[in-house]
Every structure is written in structure tokens, then in C-alpha cells.
Design a protein around this motif. Sequence first.
Motif, short mmCIF file in Angstrom:
data_model
loop_
_atom_site.label_atom_id
_atom_site.label_comp_id
_atom_site.label_asym_id
_atom_site.label_seq_id
_atom_site.Cartn_x
_atom_site.Cartn_y
_atom_site.Cartn_z
N LEU A 142 -6.43 1.32 6.41
CA LEU A 142 -6.25 0.19 5.54
C LEU A 142 -6.41 -1.32 6.25
O LEU A 142 -6.38 -1.66 7.18
CB LEU A 142 -4.73 -0.20 4.84
N TRP B 194 -5.96 1.08 -5.58
CA TRP B 194 -4.20 0.38 -5.64
C TRP B 194 -4.44 0.67 -7.36
O TRP B 194 -3.24 1.03 -7.44
CB TRP B 194 -4.82 -1.04 -5.37
N TRP C 165 0.65 -0.98 0.12
CA TRP C 165 0.33 -0.06 -0.05
C TRP C 165 0.56 0.90 0.42
O TRP C 165 2.10 1.19 -0.37
CB TRP C 165 -0.63 0.43 1.37
#
Length: 617
Positions: A43, A319, A34
Motif C-alpha cells: 500500500l 479502491w 484501505w
Amino acid sequence: MKYFERLLLCLLAGVTMNAYAQTAPLKRVEPAFWWSGMKNSKLQVLLYGDNIASATVTAKYPGLTLKKVSKVENPNYLFVDFETAAAKPGKFDIILSFPGGAKTTYAYELKQRANDGKKAQGVTSKDLIYLLMPDRFANGDVSNDKVNGMRDMSLSRDSLYTRHGGDLQGVINNLDYLKDLGITAIWMTPEVENDQKSASYHGYAATDFYKIDPRYGTNELYKSYVEKCHEKGLKVIKDVVPNHCGSEAWFMHDLPMKSWVHEWPKFTQTTYKDQPAMDPYRNDMDWKLQVDGWFVPTMPDMNESNPFVANYLTQNYIWWIEYTGLDGFRIDTFPYNDLQFMANWMEAVRAEYPKFSIFGEALVNSVVSQAFYTEGATVNQKVDTKLKGVTDVALKNAIYETLNGSFGWTNGVNRLYDVLSQDFIYKNPENNVIFMDNHDMSRYFSMVGQNFDKYKSGLAILFTTRGVPQVYYGTEILMKNFSNPDGWVREDFQGGWPGDKQNKFTAAGRTAFENEAFTFFKTLANYRKTSDALQNGKLMQYVPENGIYVYFRYTNSQTVMVIVNTNDTPQTLNTKRFTDRINSFSTAKDVVSGNQHNKIEEIKLPATSTLVLELGK
């Protein structure tokens, strides 16, 4: 070797083997890495491995807080929540400690966010989108045509349903062709892994949301593709499918929980109806069938109301943007999604990337139905979807009616006028993606009866009216066919494969007729790239008269007059009724032919034509 030394080695080997037996290696960590400094500092990491729910999870890193570890129905999964707000870029270990002392460690990384100014630029009415299917566009790397271990090992360019071998490198090799053509943005059908048993070339049955299909290339190559596009001034749109996955998706073989997908007592397909979403008289089961029914048996319906699924999907798409620098998303089958999830997802993406563009496929039957799925709750929706634009089927149908229809107040060109007059219903109609065909529809040239005049007339409308124009690969060279079956409209672009007898990427490989179409397309598309009026201008239209429809695109610096003659005979247009827009202009230049009109009180119109005129003084 002495007896005691041998005994000690055996004992040590036994201890090592015993410790290994107790360790449950992780099979999946998603996302695998990440970034530090995200606007949303929360997250959630999915961990997958044999019986890992028995482990205690720890992670220590400056500024990082492990907030929660969630066990679910399946003991092979853990969902680990982190708070990353104070964490700087770097690596840390996620440690799983098992009863008996065994441990599994995963080195996790928080990367530095890139900020090169080219990431997530957004796609707007300034752009011209080119839709292509990577398997059918060009084969730049024959070594990945077949990949060992994949369920579908078929490869035959003579088949409508098998893979043909096109890939990312093939697209990269032809970026200059697209740029020269006047394209500013590329939308490919999904590139992620589709490891289905058959007919997986289209990309809409993802089996790994985080992996580019190896028959197209690698994640690294896809990232390079985006970077090369940006270097050439081309934007990139990724086709995403939150509604469903492939039946062979890795998690379908070992679901985290029963509610990960919508399960029914027996296979239940969506009704393919959009009306229940907006019907004030609906039966709730009809609505449930619309959004929870499976698209087809090989495409399970994702349960977006499940918070773990919602996190999984949202993080996945963020992402891809952060990893590659994408500029926009096209959302597949938008009406079949959970609308509240989509609204939340839209806000999460835009919180990170304010300029990022998202438009949804909404193959519905009316302007009001399209508006229902767009942002602003302009038609009394219970949920504001936050979706800025849709694929504008109503406008597509109206252009076809203009080209092929009959005369009458509600027919022919009057339909186009009528549809655009309803734009008040959208918050911003400029965000709608306008088009004539795509990978699921009969090709444009066939739909106008292979009539070249109609072909040019319709493209001229598409490139000059409001919205974000999109064309399907091969339109510029008159590729044709009807979508029964779909494979007929998904043919290879000739010249994209080694050994092709004809190379349509070059003028020498095209027929004279194809080159005429190519030149028309290229001329108008490249004019659009520099036209202030067509990119930023307001639209003013006039009630059609005698089969002739006139509209203007204009800014303070430029005015473009567009005249659509649907008659099959030449006409002469008296421009007196357009005085309020023509104002002091006295000349006009035909954008396509370059011909100069030194007097514009009357304009001669060829039969079945659309003139695009830049007005001058």
C-alpha cells in the motif's frame, strides 16, 4: 485573577500557539483508508500538506510494516509505503514528527473486506448495457443542483454546455424503469468530481479521483446506488479516465513533481491518431505525440510511466471497486494510454477481482486496429495489453452499412458478414462491446434517417449477434439528433425533472410511435435476458445472397435463426441451404410478434426487416 496566574496562562497560551504554528496539518491523505487481506499487500499512501517533507513518519500496528518514505521534488508531498500482509482490520496512527517537536497525526483504517457474493460480478455477453449521462438523465435531488464553492455555478436546461441538474438520486429513482426495459447493466459517464470552470457536466476532466461530484451526490450515495442496483439484479460499470485529468485537479495547482503529467515546452495536443502505436514504419515522435500529448488544453496528460502516478491510479480504481462493489470498468480514450501501464493495471485489478470486466474505448478504423488493443498479442504486438474487449466500431459501421449501404460484394450487408468473418483475429470477440451510438456520436435513429423499419432491424441485429450489446439512453423512445455539437445528442430525458410537461418514463407520457419503439425494444431485450442461445450460443453465419443475410445463435438447448432482409421490398427465403443448422427443426416462433411459423421451408420476409426466430420441432 492574581498576576502570576495571568502570567502563567499567557505563557501556556504562547506555548500552545507556538506548537500549533510548527504543526503542518495534512490537507490530503489518499487513499484515505484501505482494506486488510488484499491480494497485493503493498500500500502506498500519498500525504499532502505544507512542507511535510521535513517530518519523520512513524506508524506502529501489529502486522503492519512501514517499508519506505519517499520524498519528491515538492516538499509538500510524502509517499509512504506499507506492507499489510499480516495486518488485521483496525485503526492505527500515521504520525508526522517535525523538527522542534511538533506532530501531526492521521488515524488510518484498514477495513474488513466485504464478501457478499455480489461484488465485482463482471459484465459479459449475457448482459445488455445502458449508457447514460447522469447530468442529463434525471434530477432526483434539486438541492444539489448548485453547490457553493464549485467553480462552475451555471445551471440551465436551455443550454447545451451548462449543467442541467441530473444526479445519482435521479438514476436511483428510475432503476425499476431500466430493469423493466430489459437492461442488465448501467454505465454512467464519469461521476467523480469535475470542478472545472465550464462545460464540466460530461465528467471526463476529473479534479478529485476519490470524490463523487457533489452535484451528483456523495461517495456514500454512490455506494448505495451500486447496492440498490445489485438488489434489483442490475450490474454497474464505472467510466474511468487514467489517461488525463482536469486542469483544475487539486494536484495540478501544486504538482508532486514535474513528471506527474507530461509537460511540453508549449502546449502540445495528441494527434488523435492510433496508427503510430502499431505502425512498423513509425517515427517515434509520432508515437510520443499520440500517447503523451494532451487531449485538450483543459485535460492534462497523466504520466503513467511515473511509478508514483502508476501506483496512484491503480490504487484509486481498486479502491472504488472494493468500496462500492462495482462490476466493470469502461476505459476512456484507451489508445492514448501507456500500454505497458495499462497491462500492469489490468493484471493488478484482476488479481483482486478475477471476474471483473474491463473494456476500452478504441475509436479506431479497422478490425485489425481494434484487435491491436485487445489481449493475447494476436497481431504481433510488442505489448500484450491484457484488455479483454473494445468498443467495436468496426461492427457498428458494418451494421450501419447493412442498413444504409448499397448492394455489392463489399457493400451493404456483405460488410457485416465480412467484419464478423475477421473475428479470428481476437482472442475472444465475445468480449467486445457492440453499439450503435454513444454520448460522442450522432444518435442511432437519426443515423438511419428516422426510418422505423431500419431502427428495428438494426436493434434486432445488435441484440442477437456476438458481443456485449450497449445502447444509449433514449434509444428506446426514439431520441434523435446529430452530434454537431455534442450537446444535441446529450439532451434531457423528459420526465426526469420536476415539472416536466411530458414523462417519457411512462407509457402515458410517450407518443404512440414512441410506445411502439419502446415495446419493440423491451420485448427483444427481455427475451435476450432469458435466451440461452443469445447469451451463450455459438454464432454461424452464411454468405449473404440477394441482400439477405442469415445467421444462427445456438446451444444444445436452443437455436435462434436471424434473417436480415435489406431489400426495400418483401422477399421469400428458401431455407434449404441452411439445413445443417435447421436440422430437425420444423417450426419457428417470431420472438417479437409472437407469430408461429408451422412450416419453415420458405419464410416470407417483410421489406427492410430483421426476423428473430426461435426454432422448434
